[in-house]
Write a protein that holds these residues in place. Structure first.
Motif, PDB file in Angstrom:
ATOM      1  N   ALA A  14       0.906  -1.245  -0.172  1.00 42.62           N
ATOM      2  CA  ALA A  14       0.124   0.149   0.008  1.00 42.62           C
ATOM      3  C   ALA A  14       0.952   1.239  -0.050  1.00 42.62           C
ATOM      4  O   ALA A  14       0.517   2.210  -0.782  1.00 42.62           O
ATOM      5  CB  ALA A  14      -1.040  -0.178   1.034  1.00 42.62           C
TER       6      ALA A  14
ATOM      7  N   GLN B 231       0.981   4.083  -2.866  1.00 38.29           N
ATOM      8  CA  GLN B 231       0.708   5.516  -2.585  1.00 38.29           C
ATOM      9  C   GLN B 231       1.917   6.465  -3.128  1.00 38.29           C
ATOM     10  O   GLN B 231       1.596   7.504  -3.622  1.00 38.29           O
ATOM     11  CB  GLN B 231       0.501   5.863  -0.915  1.00 38.29           C
ATOM     12  CG  GLN B 231       0.272   6.917  -0.290  1.00 38.29           C
ATOM     13  CD  GLN B 231       0.144   7.170   1.053  1.00 38.29           C
ATOM     14  OE1 GLN B 231       0.780   6.791   1.867  1.00 38.29           O
ATOM     15  NE2 GLN B 231      -0.959   7.561   1.432  1.00 38.29           N
ATOM     16  N   SER B 232       3.139   5.989  -2.829  1.00 35.24           N
ATOM     17  CA  SER B 232       4.226   6.502  -3.366  1.00 35.24           C
ATOM     18  C   SER B 232       4.188   6.852  -4.838  1.00 35.24           C
ATOM     19  O   SER B 232       4.623   8.041  -5.246  1.00 35.24           O
ATOM     20  CB  SER B 232       5.437   5.996  -3.080  1.00 35.24           C
ATOM     21  OG  SER B 232       5.722   5.639  -1.578  1.00 35.24           O
TER      22      SER B 232
ATOM     23  N   GLN C 211       1.615   7.137  -6.777  1.00 28.32           N
ATOM     24  CA  GLN C 211       0.473   8.069  -6.947  1.00 28.32           C
ATOM     25  C   GLN C 211       0.981   9.496  -6.844  1.00 28.32           C
ATOM     26  O   GLN C 211       0.539  10.383  -7.590  1.00 28.32           O
ATOM     27  CB  GLN C 211      -0.897   7.803  -6.163  1.00 28.32           C
ATOM     28  CG  GLN C 211      -1.462   6.398  -6.387  1.00 28.32           C
ATOM     29  CD  GLN C 211      -2.453   5.861  -5.550  1.00 28.32           C
ATOM     30  OE1 GLN C 211      -2.345   6.200  -4.262  1.00 28.32           O
ATOM     31  NE2 GLN C 211      -3.568   5.506  -5.747  1.00 28.32           N
ATOM     32  N   HIS C 212       1.695   9.533  -5.736  1.00 29.50           N
ATOM     33  CA  HIS C 212       2.304  10.935  -5.473  1.00 29.50           C
ATOM     34  C   HIS C 212       3.345  11.323  -6.478  1.00 29.50           C
ATOM     35  O   HIS C 212       3.480  12.716  -6.903  1.00 29.50           O
ATOM     36  CB  HIS C 212       3.175  10.985  -4.224  1.00 29.50           C
ATOM     37  CG  HIS C 212       2.208  10.798  -2.905  1.00 29.50           C
ATOM     38  ND1 HIS C 212       2.514  10.351  -1.533  1.00 29.50           N
ATOM     39  CD2 HIS C 212       0.572  11.028  -2.482  1.00 29.50           C
ATOM     40  CE1 HIS C 212       1.612  10.572  -0.773  1.00 29.50           C
ATOM     41  NE2 HIS C 212       0.499  10.770  -1.427  1.00 29.50           N
TER      42      HIS C 212
ATOM     43  N   ALA D  74      -2.664   0.340  -8.788  1.00 28.10           N
ATOM     44  CA  ALA D  74      -3.542   0.430  -7.347  1.00 28.10           C
ATOM     45  C   ALA D  74      -4.749  -0.409  -7.329  1.00 28.10           C
ATOM     46  O   ALA D  74      -5.317  -0.733  -6.341  1.00 28.10           O
ATOM     47  CB  ALA D  74      -3.795   2.025  -7.501  1.00 28.10           C
TER      48      ALA D  74
END
Length: 227
Positions: free
Chosen positions: A113, A117-118, A120-121, A195
């Protein structure tokens, strides 16, 4: 306790390795920045004089660069910076497409997860890029993150080997009009599929991204030859 001559030999060997690494790094950077261009000849004595080192570390550095495919032996001119033909560029991008697709597929099932998230950033930071160079660096970081998130040592090794050849390609494709935006959208699609834990969609999106980049690259490098 080592004998004096053994210690001296060890120190000399250490210095030689250090100098060889210096020469290798310097020449690799010059090839990447295209101050050494495809077809440029590399004479051992000239490199030695220019970088103010002996010929031994130069010889070692040149062997390493040749093993990585960044320089090649020309029967008429000796060692030269490797020249990529349209066919070789297509071969390179075909392998990039396979590896990027595999990395995205594996990442869709293996990424944590936090890793998702990394990524997506990273995509959101790419959306803020003001220059082609910023976009290209964001793209590079994202795809390394995808390879890392695949958690496959053999894939990582293959990706690193292929990366050596990429510096022969010259300037980033993000300099082409519209490519920053299309590249961003393609990368977003890859990360969205990862994701969503959809391996097939992630692989498809990654392969399309590399294929599109390859088509832009061919136009940049060989526009007149491809007409």
């Amino acid at each position: 306790m080592p004998k004096r001559n053994e210690t001296t030999t060890a120190l000399n060997n250490s210095r030689s390795v250090s100098r060889a690494e210096f020469v290798y790094s310097r020449l690799r950077e010059e090839i990447s920045q295209q101050s050494l261009r495809p077809g440029d000849r590399l004479r051992e004595v000239e490199v030695s004089d220019r970088l103010e080192v002996s010929r031994t570390p130069v010889r070692e550095a040149l062997k390493r660069l040749e093993a990585e495919g960044l320089i090649e032996t020309n029967s008429a001119r000796g060692l030269c910076v490797t020249t990529l033909s349209p066919a070789r560029v297509m071969e390179l991008y075909a392998m990039r497409e396979l590896l990027a697709g595999a990395a995205a597929r594996f990442a869709a099932t293996q990424a944590s997860a936090f890793e998702v998230q990394s990524m997506q950033h990273m995509v959101e930071r790419m959306a803020l890029a003001q220059t082609a160079e910023e976009a290209a660096e964001g793209n590079r970081r994202l795809h390394m993150a995808i390879v890392d998130a695949a958690h496959n040592a053999y894939l990582t090794s293959a990706f690193n080997v292929l990366s050596n050849a990429l510096i022969l390609l010259g300037k980033t494709t993000y300099l082409e009009p519209g490519r920053m935006q299309s590249g961003l959208e393609e990368n977003r699609a890859i990360v969205d599929a990862i994701a969503s834990h959809d391996p097939a969609a992630a692989e498809k999106a990654a392969r399309e991204h590399i294929y599109n980049a390859g088509q832009v690259r061919l136009q940049i490098m060989f526009a007149t030859q491809l007409k």
